[in-house]
Design a protein around this motif. Structure first.
Motif, PDB file in Angstrom:
ATOM      1  N   SER A   1       0.856  -1.185   0.000  1.00 42.90           N
ATOM      2  CA  SER A   1       0.000   0.000   0.000  1.00 42.90           C
ATOM      3  C   SER A   1       0.895   1.239   0.000  1.00 42.90           C
ATOM      4  O   SER A   1       2.058   1.183   0.409  1.00 42.90           O
ATOM      5  CB  SER A   1      -0.912   0.006   1.230  1.00 42.90           C
ATOM      6  OG  SER A   1      -0.192   0.435   2.363  1.00 42.90           O
ATOM      7  N   GLY A   2       0.331   2.354  -0.452  1.00 43.84           N
ATOM      8  CA  GLY A   2       1.115   3.591  -0.567  1.00 43.84           C
ATOM      9  C   GLY A   2       1.740   4.034   0.742  1.00 43.84           C
ATOM     10  O   GLY A   2       2.797   4.652   0.760  1.00 43.84           O
ATOM     11  N   ASP A   3       1.077   3.716   1.854  1.00 41.03           N
ATOM     12  CA  ASP A   3       1.652   4.114   3.146  1.00 41.03           C
ATOM     13  C   ASP A   3       2.020   2.878   3.977  1.00 41.03           C
ATOM     14  O   ASP A   3       1.802   2.827   5.173  1.00 41.03           O
ATOM     15  CB  ASP A   3       0.696   5.031   3.919  1.00 41.03           C
ATOM     16  CG  ASP A   3      -0.624   4.332   4.240  1.00 41.03           C
ATOM     17  OD1 ASP A   3      -0.871   3.251   3.658  1.00 41.03           O
ATOM     18  OD2 ASP A   3      -1.398   4.852   5.067  1.00 41.03           O
ATOM     19  N   LEU A   4       2.607   1.887   3.301  1.00 40.42           N
ATOM     20  CA  LEU A   4       3.046   0.662   3.980  1.00 40.42           C
ATOM     21  C   LEU A   4       3.923   0.996   5.191  1.00 40.42           C
ATOM     22  O   LEU A   4       4.827   1.827   5.099  1.00 40.42           O
ATOM     23  CB  LEU A   4       3.865  -0.199   3.015  1.00 40.42           C
ATOM     24  CG  LEU A   4       4.562  -1.417   3.654  1.00 40.42           C
ATOM     25  CD1 LEU A   4       3.646  -2.628   3.621  1.00 40.42           C
ATOM     26  CD2 LEU A   4       5.864  -1.749   2.933  1.00 40.42           C
ATOM     27  N   GLU A   5       3.656   0.344   6.311  1.00 41.12           N
ATOM     28  CA  GLU A   5       4.554   0.424   7.472  1.00 41.12           C
ATOM     29  C   GLU A   5       5.408  -0.836   7.451  1.00 41.12           C
ATOM     30  O   GLU A   5       4.885  -1.941   7.563  1.00 41.12           O
ATOM     31  CB  GLU A   5       3.730   0.483   8.765  1.00 41.12           C
ATOM     32  CG  GLU A   5       4.581   0.500  10.028  1.00 41.12           C
ATOM     33  CD  GLU A   5       3.755   0.215  11.270  1.00 41.12           C
ATOM     34  OE1 GLU A   5       3.271   1.187  11.884  1.00 41.12           O
ATOM     35  OE2 GLU A   5       3.563  -0.975  11.620  1.00 41.12           O
TER      36      GLU A   5
END
Length: 388
Positions: free
Chosen positions: A93-97
């Motif tokens: 996802s675009g804001d992968l953690e």
């Protein structure tokens, strides 16, 4: 489709190697010297390949690499390992953690660069204490200089999302020692701190000492004082205690661990790793060589159990109440089609009478007293599903 049969959006990968074994540690970890590291990375790849065939992944929101000490991998091993993770779980996802546990003293610039290039964007450093004498007594091989150097290196490479793990209730530790550790830790002004109380686990050196009466643990009153001090100090410094042992600046809560606390599905890859997919929990073979051998033939699972709806409901309450905002009745209903009051009515009433739990406008959360007595609260839900 029940939420608990969702495709996992979280991946946990276990690297079981360590520079040494700490006195309190009962994790599945092995001293690095002489271990078949590349064979192990090949085995991880085989398990990932078999796993994604059995449970095809969609978009991945969080990845967590734990151990052991993942940062004992050499820079080229690290690069190879991270490339394989990306290969089998490619949709980020675009804001992968993407978190990785690290030990101070095992993070030189070259390794940190390999981590960053491989997608890691959050590092959790196992510091435990800023008291060098205490570090030595619990079997850590780093000292506070290593901590400063590691955090400095990580900042230099461009890591901005970092966390420190600390412990309280350690042998000979006092509230005053804890106060100065907190002061040093908070001087880094990091986004996140995890602060756990010592649990004396079986099969550890500490357990053997404890059995012989040779482990000078603080009195419960002193330990309580430490916990109170931790909560107040972190709150004053602008951190929210979002889970019993975890404190974050707004927006920097550990999203991966929150997957566990919200009882979401997750992939578990590696020796001794646990996973929860399609309503089944599995645990992998623990030994390094047996794990490597098993991946050549099959998924390296030691056991895999179907989680009954009753058990899933108990789990939901027990892990969800670790979050200080508590559990939402609507989330429970979305997973199970019933409200928690219908399933756990008398338990919820009893815990509120004891003032360990309080009702919120949309569910339940631990009271101030309940935070300290969390295990007593969670235990009440075991086997407590009411048949209606």
């Amino acid at each position: 489709m029940m939420q608990r049969h969702q495709t996992p959006k979280a991946v946990y990968v276990h690297i079981p190697f360590c520079t040494n074994k700490c006195h309190y540690c009962d994790f599945n970890s092995y001293v690095l010297k002489g271990q078949p590291v590349m064979d192990y990375l090949d085995a991880l790849e085989r398990e990932m390949e078999r796993t994604v065939r059995a449970v095809p992944p969609g978009e991945i929101e969080t990845i967590f690499v734990g151990g052991g000490t993942p940062t004992v991998l050499l820079p080229d091993q690290m690069e190879s390992f991270l490339r394989r993770v990306k290969c089998y779980f490619p949709q980020w996802s675009g804001d992968l953690e993407f978190s990785m546990e690290a030990n101070p003293g095992t993070t030189d610039l070259e390794k940190l660069q390999a981590m960053k290039e491989g997608g890691v964007n959050r590092i959790s450093f196992g510091v435990q204490s800023f008291d060098n004498k205490l570090l030595e007594e619990i079997g850590r091989i780093h000292n506070t200089d290593d901590v400063y150097r590691s955090l400095e290196n990580a900042a230099k490479i461009g890591f901005t999302n970092m966390s420190i793990d600390l412990m309280f209730g350690l042998p000979k530790q006092t509230a005053e020692v804890m106060r100065s550790t907190l002061k040093e830790a908070l001087a880094f002004d990091l986004k996140h701190y995890s602060i756990y109380s010592l649990k004396v686990e079986e099969n550890t050196l500490f357990h053997a000492l404890y059995e012989r009466g040779q482990l000078p643990l603080p009195e419960e009153e002193e330990e309580q004082k430490m916990f109170q001090l931790i909560m107040e100090t972190l709150r004053e410094a602008g951190y929210e205690q979002y889970e019993i042992s975890n404190f974050a600046k707004p927006g920097y809560e550990s999203r991966h661990n929150s997957m566990y606390w919200r009882n979401q599905s997750y992939y578990g890859i590696g020796a001794g790793a646990h996973g929860y997919t399609y309503g089944r929990r599995h645990v992998n073979i623990k030994g390094v060589q047996p794990y490597i051998d098993a991946t050549k033939e099959r998924l390296p699972q030691l056991e895999c159990i179907e989680v009954s709806e009753e058990e899933a409901m108990e789990d939901f309450m027990m892990v969800g109440l670790r979050l200080l905002r508590g559990v939402k009745s609507s989330d429970f209903a979305a997973q199970f089609g019933r409200l928690p009051e219908v399933v756990f009515g008398s338990v919820l009433d009893r815990l509120q009478e004891k003032r360990l739990l309080e009702a919120t406008e949309n569910g339940y959360r631990l009271s101030e007293q309940g935070i300290w007595l969390g295990n007593e609260v969670f235990g009440e839900f075991l086997g407590a599903v009411e048949q209606k």
